[in-house]
Design a protein around this motif. Structure first.
Motif, short mmCIF file in Angstrom:
data_model
loop_
_atom_site.label_atom_id
_atom_site.label_comp_id
_atom_site.label_asym_id
_atom_site.label_seq_id
_atom_site.Cartn_x
_atom_site.Cartn_y
_atom_site.Cartn_z
N ASN A 48 0.83 -1.20 0.00
CA ASN A 48 0.00 0.00 0.00
C ASN A 48 0.86 1.25 0.00
OD1 ASN A 48 -2.61 -1.25 0.14
ND2 ASN A 48 -2.07 -1.85 2.21
N ALA A 62 0.83 8.01 -9.18
CA ALA A 62 -0.41 7.26 -8.93
C ALA A 62 -0.78 6.42 -10.15
CB ALA A 62 -1.54 8.22 -8.58
N ARG A 63 -0.60 6.98 -11.35
CA ARG A 63 -0.89 6.21 -12.57
C ARG A 63 0.04 5.00 -12.68
NH1 ARG A 63 -0.61 11.08 -14.35
NH2 ARG A 63 -2.35 12.29 -15.05
N GLU A 66 -1.13 2.35 -10.24
CA GLU A 66 -2.31 1.68 -10.77
C GLU A 66 -1.95 0.71 -11.90
OE1 GLU A 66 -6.25 4.46 -10.27
OE2 GLU A 66 -5.10 4.63 -12.11
N GLU A 69 -0.66 -2.71 -10.55
CA GLU A 69 -1.46 -3.36 -9.52
C GLU A 69 -1.36 -4.88 -9.61
OE1 GLU A 69 -6.09 -3.47 -8.23
OE2 GLU A 69 -5.21 -1.52 -8.66
N ARG A 74 -0.63 -1.14 -4.63
CA ARG A 74 -1.98 -0.58 -4.49
C ARG A 74 -1.88 0.83 -3.92
NH1 ARG A 74 -6.44 -2.84 -0.48
NH2 ARG A 74 -5.50 -1.28 0.85
N LEU A 75 -2.63 1.73 -4.50
CA LEU A 75 -2.67 3.11 -4.04
C LEU A 75 -3.67 3.21 -2.91
CD1 LEU A 75 -1.71 6.00 -4.39
CD2 LEU A 75 -3.46 6.30 -6.13
N LEU A 104 -6.81 8.84 -13.62
CA LEU A 104 -6.76 7.69 -12.73
C LEU A 104 -8.00 6.84 -12.91
CD1 LEU A 104 -5.38 9.20 -9.40
CD2 LEU A 104 -4.14 8.04 -11.20
N ARG A 105 -7.84 5.54 -12.80
CA ARG A 105 -8.98 4.63 -12.98
C ARG A 105 -9.93 4.67 -11.80
NH1 ARG A 105 -5.85 -0.76 -14.34
NH2 ARG A 105 -4.47 0.21 -12.88
N GLY A 106 -9.39 4.79 -10.60
CA GLY A 106 -10.23 4.70 -9.40
C GLY A 106 -10.41 6.05 -8.72
N TYR A 108 -9.95 7.81 -5.04
CA TYR A 108 -9.14 7.56 -3.85
C TYR A 108 -9.42 8.60 -2.78
CZ TYR A 108 -6.73 4.53 -7.06
OH TYR A 108 -6.45 3.56 -7.97
#
Length: 188
Positions: A48, A62-63, A66, A69, A74-75, A104-106, A108
């Motif tokens: 993490n 962050a990218r 991701e 992963e 994991r971010l 970013l995909r997610g 946060y």
């Protein structure tokens, strides 16, 4: 051949050994590519990351987290350095904001910098990455010390030092850390 002091070894035997060794190496790499990531994830778990800062460089990190992963990264979230409008840091008990950052995909959580000690105590955070501007470094001294006390690996992005073609490396002169920038080869 050395242990048994053999004087004669068949060339065919050596050739078969080389072919078998090469085939085994290829099969191992194919199997490792297929089963390596699930095995690594089941044995090592996820690492993490908490990113301190919301600079463009932090979003790029962050990218990258991701994108990796499947390798167990994991971010966890972001910690914002900026203070609230009253000039006081955000309260410890305040719930984190959730923010969607572009690219970013997610989604946060975004925590206040004052919440980092609680996060390190209450969650399994393996690494804290500081991607901040040079002006914000003075505000982070206490956070660096807290990470050191907790035994959490910390990383500092050094993109604010001016360099175009040079390489960056960290050295030690006894107990003194040195930030080295060079354009010549590292090993003469």
């Amino acid at each position: 051949t050395y242990a048994f002091k053999l004087e004669y070894i068949s060339r065919l035997l050596l050739g078969l050994y080389a072919v078998f060794d090469f085939a085994a190496m290829i099969v191992f790499r194919l199997v490792a590519r297929r089963f390596g990531n699930p095995l690594r994830r089941s044995l090592a778990g996820l690492r993490n990351f908490l990113l301190v800062g919301t600079t463009p460089e932090a979003l790029e990190i962050a990218r990258l987290i991701e994108a990796n992963e499947n390798r167990g990264l994991r971010l966890f979230g972001f910690a914002r350095i900026s203070e609230s409008g009253t000039g006081e840091p955000k309260a410890h008990a305040e719930a984190p904001q959730t923010s969607d950052f572009p690219g970013l995909r997610g989604s946060y959580p975004v925590y206040a910098l004052a919440q980092v000690p609680e996060l390190l105590h209450g969650h399994a955070i393996d690494e804290v990455v500081f991607a901040v501007s040079k002006d914000e470094l003075d505000k982070l001294e206490e956070t660096f010390l807290i990470c050191e006390e907790e035994g959490v690996k910390t990383r500092l992005l050094l993109s604010f030092f001016p360099h175009v073609i040079s390489k960056v490396h960290l050295h030690r002169l006894q107990e003194l850390p040195l930030h080295t920038i060079w354009t010549t080869p590292l090993h003469e």
